[in-house]
Write a protein that holds these residues in place. Sequence first.
Motif, PDB file in Angstrom:
ATOM      1  N   ARG A  78      -0.007   9.425  -5.106  1.00 27.40           N
ATOM      2  CA  ARG A  78       0.092  10.779  -4.553  1.00 27.40           C
ATOM      3  C   ARG A  78       1.289  11.557  -5.097  1.00 27.40           C
ATOM      4  O   ARG A  78       1.410  12.764  -4.863  1.00 27.40           O
ATOM      5  N   TRP A 131       0.462   3.938  -3.008  1.00 29.64           N
ATOM      6  CA  TRP A 131      -0.029   5.292  -2.749  1.00 29.64           C
ATOM      7  C   TRP A 131       1.069   6.335  -2.888  1.00 29.64           C
ATOM      8  O   TRP A 131       0.782   7.498  -3.191  1.00 29.64           O
ATOM      9  N   GLU A 173       0.819  -1.210   0.000  1.00 27.57           N
ATOM     10  CA  GLU A 173       0.000   0.000   0.000  1.00 27.57           C
ATOM     11  C   GLU A 173       0.852   1.259   0.000  1.00 27.57           C
ATOM     12  O   GLU A 173       0.533   2.238  -0.696  1.00 27.57           O
ATOM     13  N   GLN A 204      -6.199   7.557   4.374  1.00 23.91           N
ATOM     14  CA  GLN A 204      -6.099   8.576   3.330  1.00 23.91           C
ATOM     15  C   GLN A 204      -6.675   8.083   1.998  1.00 23.91           C
ATOM     16  O   GLN A 204      -7.013   8.885   1.136  1.00 23.91           O
ATOM     17  N   ASP A 205      -6.848   6.777   1.855  1.00 21.74           N
ATOM     18  CA  ASP A 205      -7.458   6.242   0.637  1.00 21.74           C
ATOM     19  C   ASP A 205      -8.970   6.430   0.626  1.00 21.74           C
ATOM     20  O   ASP A 205      -9.630   6.032  -0.347  1.00 21.74           O
ATOM     21  N   ARG A 206      -9.528   7.029   1.677  1.00 20.89           N
ATOM     22  CA  ARG A 206     -10.959   7.356   1.709  1.00 20.89           C
ATOM     23  C   ARG A 206     -11.213   8.850   1.490  1.00 20.89           C
ATOM     24  O   ARG A 206     -12.331   9.319   1.629  1.00 20.89           O
TER      25      ARG A 206
END
Length: 206
Positions: free
Chosen positions: A75, A71, A67, A186-188
């Motif tokens: 990002r 990410w 992950e 932070q993925d939400r």
Amino acid sequence: MTVTIDYYFTLISPFAYLGHDVLLEIAEKRGAGIRYYPVNLGAVFSKTGGLPLPQRHPARQAYRWLELQRWREVRERPLNLRPAHFPTDPTLADCTAIVLAQSGGRVADFAHRAFRACWELDRDIADEHVISGILDDLGEYKGNILASARSEEVRSIYADHARQASEAGAFGSPVYVLNGEVFWGQDRLDLLDQALASGRAPYRPL
């Protein structure tokens, strides 16, 4: 009426680092305020059944590595997967953020720089000199802030944030709470943005 996002995080969290600037952009775009709640993640885990990283099953630890790499790319952030000072004690950094939040200081900018110090620049955010340097860069008067960050009053607030986090349904870092609805990770952030844009009623657990 301005809507407010409650932001539960610790400055040693790589996922909070990855989402921090995106959260700020969303809040600005949607006209939302942010309440900052730095938390002792170990205390949050003890209240909510979480485990510190070394105690997690190897499959969970391995997935975390995946992950972080995914990410980091999404990002477009220069995340060091093995920073020189991790784990380290984030208490001084987190409590400095509390002082800035309570005094109307530049807490968002401080958090941005403290995250970068750990996850980009291989600096130890437990080191007073590192925190002092960030405050200098921001033009904040470091003497009073650092003294306050070490005070029993602020340490008590820090401890209380863990209680507030668990009562709000937060169980990790970062967690964003909008009108009582929890967005973990932070993925939400896209889902948080959609909730702000639509103005819908918050979802509740069944």
